[in-house]
Scaffold this motif. Structure first.
Motif, PDB file in Angstrom:
ATOM      1  N   GLY A 108       0.784  -1.230   0.000  1.00 30.51           N
ATOM      2  CA  GLY A 108       0.000   0.000   0.000  1.00 30.51           C
ATOM      3  C   GLY A 108       0.814   1.277   0.000  1.00 30.51           C
ATOM      4  O   GLY A 108       0.242   2.371  -0.058  1.00 30.51           O
ATOM      5  N   GLY A 109       2.141   1.182   0.070  1.00 32.36           N
ATOM      6  CA  GLY A 109       2.995   2.349  -0.115  1.00 32.36           C
ATOM      7  C   GLY A 109       3.324   3.151   1.123  1.00 32.36           C
ATOM      8  O   GLY A 109       3.983   4.193   1.021  1.00 32.36           O
ATOM      9  N   ALA A 145      -3.707   1.162  -5.646  1.00 35.97           N
ATOM     10  CA  ALA A 145      -4.089   1.583  -4.297  1.00 35.97           C
ATOM     11  C   ALA A 145      -3.012   2.456  -3.671  1.00 35.97           C
ATOM     12  O   ALA A 145      -3.299   3.481  -3.041  1.00 35.97           O
ATOM     13  CB  ALA A 145      -4.354   0.366  -3.426  1.00 35.97           C
ATOM     14  N   ALA A 146      -1.744   2.056  -3.858  1.00 37.87           N
ATOM     15  CA  ALA A 146      -0.635   2.831  -3.299  1.00 37.87           C
ATOM     16  C   ALA A 146      -0.582   4.227  -3.908  1.00 37.87           C
ATOM     17  O   ALA A 146      -0.410   5.224  -3.196  1.00 37.87           O
ATOM     18  CB  ALA A 146       0.677   2.093  -3.544  1.00 37.87           C
ATOM     19  N   GLN A 147      -0.731   4.308  -5.215  1.00 34.25           N
ATOM     20  CA  GLN A 147      -0.669   5.608  -5.878  1.00 34.25           C
ATOM     21  C   GLN A 147      -1.828   6.501  -5.458  1.00 34.25           C
ATOM     22  O   GLN A 147      -1.673   7.717  -5.322  1.00 34.25           O
ATOM     23  CB  GLN A 147      -0.678   5.422  -7.394  1.00 34.25           C
ATOM     24  CG  GLN A 147      -0.245   6.650  -8.174  1.00 34.25           C
ATOM     25  CD  GLN A 147       1.233   6.956  -8.016  1.00 34.25           C
ATOM     26  OE1 GLN A 147       2.077   6.279  -8.586  1.00 34.25           O
ATOM     27  NE2 GLN A 147       1.565   7.980  -7.240  1.00 34.25           N
ATOM     28  N   LYS A 176       1.792  11.763  -4.331  1.00 36.83           N
ATOM     29  CA  LYS A 176       3.070  12.428  -4.593  1.00 36.83           C
ATOM     30  C   LYS A 176       4.246  11.452  -4.597  1.00 36.83           C
ATOM     31  O   LYS A 176       5.374  11.843  -4.942  1.00 36.83           O
ATOM     32  CB  LYS A 176       3.317  13.520  -3.554  1.00 36.83           C
ATOM     33  CG  LYS A 176       2.321  14.676  -3.625  1.00 36.83           C
ATOM     34  CD  LYS A 176       2.659  15.756  -2.607  1.00 36.83           C
ATOM     35  CE  LYS A 176       1.674  16.911  -2.698  1.00 36.83           C
ATOM     36  NZ  LYS A 176       1.993  17.976  -1.707  1.00 36.83           N
ATOM     37  N   ALA A 177       3.999  10.201  -4.243  1.00 36.90           N
ATOM     38  CA  ALA A 177       5.079   9.213  -4.164  1.00 36.90           C
ATOM     39  C   ALA A 177       5.320   8.576  -5.531  1.00 36.90           C
ATOM     40  O   ALA A 177       4.492   8.648  -6.442  1.00 36.90           O
ATOM     41  CB  ALA A 177       4.737   8.144  -3.138  1.00 36.90           C
ATOM     42  N   GLU A 178       6.485   7.944  -5.675  1.00 35.84           N
ATOM     43  CA  GLU A 178       6.890   7.332  -6.943  1.00 35.84           C
ATOM     44  C   GLU A 178       6.782   5.817  -6.832  1.00 35.84           C
ATOM     45  O   GLU A 178       7.322   5.212  -5.906  1.00 35.84           O
ATOM     46  CB  GLU A 178       8.329   7.727  -7.273  1.00 35.84           C
ATOM     47  CG  GLU A 178       8.820   7.219  -8.618  1.00 35.84           C
ATOM     48  CD  GLU A 178      10.221   7.679  -8.954  1.00 35.84           C
ATOM     49  OE1 GLU A 178      10.779   7.199  -9.958  1.00 35.84           O
ATOM     50  OE2 GLU A 178      10.770   8.514  -8.202  1.00 35.84           O
ATOM     51  N   PHE A 179       6.095   5.214  -7.817  1.00 42.56           N
ATOM     52  CA  PHE A 179       5.900   3.772  -7.816  1.00 42.56           C
ATOM     53  C   PHE A 179       6.206   3.198  -9.199  1.00 42.56           C
ATOM     54  O   PHE A 179       5.996   3.852 -10.211  1.00 42.56           O
ATOM     55  CB  PHE A 179       4.462   3.409  -7.420  1.00 42.56           C
ATOM     56  CG  PHE A 179       4.096   3.835  -6.023  1.00 42.56           C
ATOM     57  CD1 PHE A 179       4.459   3.068  -4.930  1.00 42.56           C
ATOM     58  CD2 PHE A 179       3.399   5.017  -5.804  1.00 42.56           C
ATOM     59  CE1 PHE A 179       4.139   3.462  -3.640  1.00 42.56           C
ATOM     60  CE2 PHE A 179       3.070   5.425  -4.521  1.00 42.56           C
ATOM     61  CZ  PHE A 179       3.439   4.650  -3.440  1.00 42.56           C
ATOM     62  N   ARG A 180       6.705   1.946  -9.214  1.00 38.86           N
ATOM     63  CA  ARG A 180       7.013   1.248 -10.461  1.00 38.86           C
ATOM     64  C   ARG A 180       6.404  -0.149 -10.428  1.00 38.86           C
ATOM     65  O   ARG A 180       6.378  -0.799  -9.385  1.00 38.86           O
ATOM     66  CB  ARG A 180       8.527   1.126 -10.654  1.00 38.86           C
ATOM     67  CG  ARG A 180       9.309   2.432 -10.610  1.00 38.86           C
ATOM     68  CD  ARG A 180       9.283   3.156 -11.928  1.00 38.86           C
ATOM     69  NE  ARG A 180      10.195   4.304 -11.892  1.00 38.86           N
ATOM     70  CZ  ARG A 180      11.474   4.252 -12.231  1.00 38.86           C
ATOM     71  NH1 ARG A 180      12.018   3.102 -12.602  1.00 38.86           N
ATOM     72  NH2 ARG A 180      12.218   5.348 -12.188  1.00 38.86           N
TER      73      ARG A 180
END
Length: 256
Positions: free
Chosen positions: A56-57, A82-84, A89-93
């Motif tokens: 979930g980040g 869900a995490a985004q 404002k966070a970075e996900f790949r």
């Protein structure tokens, strides 16, 4: 089963898993464990830290708040969405732990929490961590011991059966206790390991026990009636303030 049905099932399972993770992550012991993992990363302001299997980040956002470029990596599309949504404002790949979207020697920190038990070949993920970490970079692996989950119950034998049956359905259920050896065989230096036990008494964690019992029942380790009776006992314990689950976590750290 249609693709639409499969997607709907995956989304529901992700939402159910997130509910369990959220309940656990908000406990004081989980907050302390995450803080300890950040401390072991020896964070360098402005450097890149990757959180693999970010779920979930939450850790990505917390790491970014500590002054690093934090990047969350996960292979689950619904989990990433869900995490985004939670941390815009966070970075996900979108990537697998065995094939990270980073150049050689390009990150300063690597963190994986509650991930390696899902991997069929955790040594491949360790090798990939070694590839992307710069010289002197830090790796921290946090993993629960699925064989050693402790649940207070009137039926200790049935509880052991359920816990062990659920563990045996995982790809690498003992990855937590194996993390030190994984890092040593992966060529890391200054390998250290700690053990922390998280204790849960909040009824919100009842959903975790359902996630233990249902697969054990589906796999034939226990019959439906016994599983239902076991879960009913745990609900009664929760209603009367007698609920307790304790989960041992291993925290392994090392330098590239």
């Amino acid at each position: 089963m249609s693709k639409n049905q499969e997607a709907a099932d995956e989304r529901r399972d992700t939402e159910a898993l997130l509910a369990v993770l959220d309940a656990a992550d908000e406990t004081p012991s989980a907050v302390r464990l995450r803080a300890r993992s950040y401390e072991l990363l020896s964070l360098v302001p402005g450097s890149t830290v990757v959180d693999v299997g970010c779920g979930g980040g939450r850790a990505v956002a917390e790491l970014a708040g500590r002054g690093v470029r934090a990047v969350g990596v996960d292979a689950g599309p619904w989990m990433l969405a869900a995490a985004q949504s939670r941390w815009p404002k966070a970075e996900f790949r979108d990537a697998e732990a065995e094939e990270l979207p980073f150049a050689d020697n390009s990150v300063r920190g690597y963190r994986a929490d509650k991930l390696f038990h899902l991997l069929k070949e955790p040594q491949r993920a360790v090798a990939e961590a070694r590839r992307v970490l710069c010289p002197g970079g830090r790796i921290v692996l946090v993993g629960q011991d699925w064989d050693a989950i402790m649940i207070d119950s009137d039926d200790a034998a049935l509880t052991r059966t359920i816990v062990h049956a659920r563990a045996d359905l995982l790809a690498t259920p003992r990855a937590g206790r194996q993390s030190r050896d994984l890092l040593l065989r992966g060529g890391f230096a200054d390998v250290a390991v700690e053990a922390h036990t998280s204790v849960f008494t909040d009824p919100a964690m009842l959903s975790l026990l359902a996630r233990l019992a249902e697969p054990a029942c589906a796999g034939g380790a226990v019959d439906r009636a016994r599983a239902d009776a076991w879960l009913a006992e745990q609900r009664r314990r929760a209603e009367t303030g007698r609920f307790l689950v304790a989960i041992p976590f291993f925290v392994a750290s090392a330098s590239a």
